[in-house]
Design a protein around this motif. Sequence first.
Motif, mmCIF file in Angstrom:
data_model
loop_
_atom_site.group_PDB
_atom_site.id
_atom_site.type_symbol
_atom_site.label_atom_id
_atom_site.label_comp_id
_atom_site.label_asym_id
_atom_site.label_seq_id
_atom_site.Cartn_x
_atom_site.Cartn_y
_atom_site.Cartn_z
ATOM 1 N N VAL A 15 -7.856 -6.205 2.536
ATOM 2 C CA VAL A 15 -7.760 -7.560 3.075
ATOM 3 C C VAL A 15 -9.117 -8.256 2.987
ATOM 4 O O VAL A 15 -9.207 -9.411 2.580
ATOM 5 C CB VAL A 15 -7.246 -7.527 4.535
ATOM 6 C CG1 VAL A 15 -7.359 -8.892 5.181
ATOM 7 C CG2 VAL A 15 -5.811 -7.045 4.553
ATOM 8 N N GLN A 69 -9.889 -9.482 -0.532
ATOM 9 C CA GLN A 69 -9.138 -10.652 -0.957
ATOM 10 C C GLN A 69 -9.634 -11.912 -0.278
ATOM 11 O O GLN A 69 -9.561 -12.996 -0.842
ATOM 12 C CB GLN A 69 -7.654 -10.449 -0.675
ATOM 13 C CG GLN A 69 -7.039 -9.420 -1.593
ATOM 14 C CD GLN A 69 -5.570 -9.197 -1.318
ATOM 15 O OE1 GLN A 69 -5.012 -9.756 -0.390
ATOM 16 N NE2 GLN A 69 -4.942 -8.356 -2.114
ATOM 17 N N LEU A 70 -10.171 -11.808 0.910
ATOM 18 C CA LEU A 70 -10.695 -12.981 1.593
ATOM 19 C C LEU A 70 -11.965 -13.490 0.931
ATOM 20 O O LEU A 70 -12.217 -14.684 0.899
ATOM 21 C CB LEU A 70 -10.981 -12.648 3.067
ATOM 22 C CG LEU A 70 -9.748 -12.368 3.932
ATOM 23 C CD1 LEU A 70 -10.176 -12.006 5.345
ATOM 24 C CD2 LEU A 70 -8.818 -13.564 3.958
#
Length: 136
Positions: free
Chosen positions: A39, A42-43
Amino acid sequence: MTDLVPPPSTSGKTLMERVEDALLPLINLVFLLLMFFIVAGQLADDPLPELPAAAQARDQQSPHADLIVNAEGDWRVAGEILEEDSLLSHLPEPTDKQPLRIGADETITMADLETLLRLLEEGGYEDVLLLTEPGA
């Protein structure tokens, strides 16, 4: 005679079942860390913006070369355009320790480069270093 230390209580589980029970929290932790990095990656997918000072410095910086050949086939030494007969006299003396550094434009033809290399070979330059820029 009685044992001083009682045997561990197994509560009816085999050794393999007890090892599996002990590894379960570790497996959960690794899984959660993996999910966190997926996560977080991807941020932050966009690269960091380039600083204005770094872009200006890169644009102003030219390759440190003894000889620069541009797309028109001009030969430049210290910013001065030279002809074939005066080129060798303006270049540093050929040495074994330091090869001649040539910065060539990416659109120069191989025929122009071959003419230059033959002239340098006749002038005593055995080692040359052709400087290139990484592709964008």
